[in-house]
Structures are given as structure tokens and as C-alpha cells.
Design a protein around this motif. Structure first.
Motif, PDB file in Angstrom:
ATOM      1  N   ALA A  12     -14.059   0.049   4.564  1.00 24.86           N
ATOM      2  CA  ALA A  12     -12.679   0.380   4.221  1.00 24.86           C
ATOM      3  C   ALA A  12     -12.131  -0.560   3.144  1.00 24.86           C
ATOM      4  O   ALA A  12     -11.512  -0.113   2.165  1.00 24.86           O
ATOM      5  N   VAL A  13     -12.379  -1.847   3.308  1.00 22.99           N
ATOM      6  CA  VAL A  13     -11.892  -2.828   2.331  1.00 22.99           C
ATOM      7  C   VAL A  13     -12.498  -2.568   0.963  1.00 22.99           C
ATOM      8  O   VAL A  13     -11.798  -2.581  -0.052  1.00 22.99           O
ATOM      9  N   ASN A  14     -13.786  -2.308   0.906  1.00 19.84           N
ATOM     10  CA  ASN A  14     -14.431  -2.105  -0.388  1.00 19.84           C
ATOM     11  C   ASN A  14     -14.024  -0.788  -1.039  1.00 19.84           C
ATOM     12  O   ASN A  14     -13.922  -0.710  -2.262  1.00 19.84           O
ATOM     13  N   LEU A  15     -13.777   0.246  -0.258  1.00 25.22           N
ATOM     14  CA  LEU A  15     -13.310   1.496  -0.852  1.00 25.22           C
ATOM     15  C   LEU A  15     -11.878   1.354  -1.388  1.00 25.22           C
ATOM     16  O   LEU A  15     -11.566   1.878  -2.461  1.00 25.22           O
ATOM     17  N   VAL A  16     -11.032   0.639  -0.663  1.00 23.54           N
ATOM     18  CA  VAL A  16      -9.666   0.405  -1.160  1.00 23.54           C
ATOM     19  C   VAL A  16      -9.700  -0.456  -2.418  1.00 23.54           C
ATOM     20  O   VAL A  16      -9.004  -0.174  -3.404  1.00 23.54           O
ATOM     21  N   VAL A  74     -11.858 -11.538  -0.122  1.00 21.41           N
ATOM     22  CA  VAL A  74     -11.624 -10.492   0.874  1.00 21.41           C
ATOM     23  C   VAL A  74     -12.945 -10.062   1.497  1.00 21.41           C
ATOM     24  O   VAL A  74     -13.047  -9.855   2.711  1.00 21.41           O
ATOM     25  N   ASN A  75     -13.984  -9.939   0.690  1.00 22.20           N
ATOM     26  CA  ASN A  75     -15.291  -9.568   1.226  1.00 22.20           C
ATOM     27  C   ASN A  75     -15.910 -10.689   2.048  1.00 22.20           C
ATOM     28  O   ASN A  75     -16.634 -10.421   3.003  1.00 22.20           O
ATOM     29  N   GLY A  93     -21.497  -3.653  -0.694  1.00 22.78           N
ATOM     30  CA  GLY A  93     -20.101  -3.810  -1.112  1.00 22.78           C
ATOM     31  C   GLY A  93     -19.895  -3.458  -2.571  1.00 22.78           C
ATOM     32  O   GLY A  93     -18.911  -2.795  -2.930  1.00 22.78           O
ATOM     33  N   SER A  94     -20.826  -3.850  -3.431  1.00 23.18           N
ATOM     34  CA  SER A  94     -20.724  -3.510  -4.847  1.00 23.18           C
ATOM     35  C   SER A  94     -20.831  -2.007  -5.064  1.00 23.18           C
ATOM     36  O   SER A  94     -20.098  -1.428  -5.873  1.00 23.18           O
TER      37      SER A  94
END
Length: 113
Positions: A12-16, A74-75, A93-94
Motif C-alpha cells: 500500500a505504501v509503495n503504490l501510494v 517510509v520503506n 518496492g521499486s
């Protein structure tokens, strides 16, 4: 179900953050099309762009610095602690950060024709 619970916040964090990354990625793509790829003869330059590369550098460097200053910590906080190697996590994540840009480019190609 356990893997969804572990990977859910990271995905979710990486898509946002990927939605946020659309701006520096799109501008980097425009820069590449106007300068390095145009010099190689793969694209044509924008005819009204006569300012050179300095404005692009002054725009892209702070944008990428701000995005990376947000993305890396954040990651580091969202990374699951158990069972995930660091190299694999950052690769996934990338890829997730690039996903919104890839979707938008695909839609652009499909709509624009």
C-alpha cells in the motif's frame, strides 16, 4: 493470509508513493526524450525548448531528492521484519513504485492510439 498481513502495508505504501512518483518520472521521461534520446536520433526535440539542460537539472534534482527523502525512510519503516531479504524487499518496492506510471502510460497509449 500471513503473507498478506506482512506485505500489505508495504504494498500500500509503495503504490501510494508510486502515485506521487508520477511527477518526477514523467518529467524525467520528457527530459530523456528531449535531450539524450534526441541526440541519438531516436526522438525529436521540442521545437520551443531553447533554454538548455540547466532548467531541467534545477527541476529534476530537487524533485528526485524530495521523493527519495520520502520513499527511503517510509520503506525502511514499512519493511516486514521476518522472512524478507533486504534485496528482495527493495526490488519489489521499486517495482511497485513504478506500477502507477506504467498503468498511466499504458492508458495513454491505448487512448491516444
Amino acid at each position: 493470509m500471513e503473507s498478506v498481513r506482512r506485505w500489505g502495508p508495504s504494498v500500500a505504501v509503495n503504490l501510494v508513493l508510486g502515485v506521487v512518483a508520477v511527477v518526477p518520472l514523467w518529467l524525467s521521461m520528457m527530459f530523456a526524450a528531449n535531450y539524450p534520446l534526441a541526440e541519438l536520433g531516436l526522438t525529436s526535440r521540442e521545437p520551443t525548448d531553447n533554454d538548455g539542460m540547466l532548467p531541467w537539472a534545477m527541476l529534476l534534482a530537487p524533485l528526485w531528492a524530495a521523493f527519495l527523502a520520502l520513499w527511503i525512510p517510509v520503506n525502511a519503516l514499512a519493511r516486514p521484519e521476518s522472512g524478507v531479504s533486504t534485496r528482495r524487499y527493495w526490488a519489489v518496492g521499486s517495482g511497485l513504485v513504478l506500477t502507477p506510471m506504467a498503468v498511466l502510460m499504458t492508458l495513454f497509449v491505448l487512448v491516444d492510439g
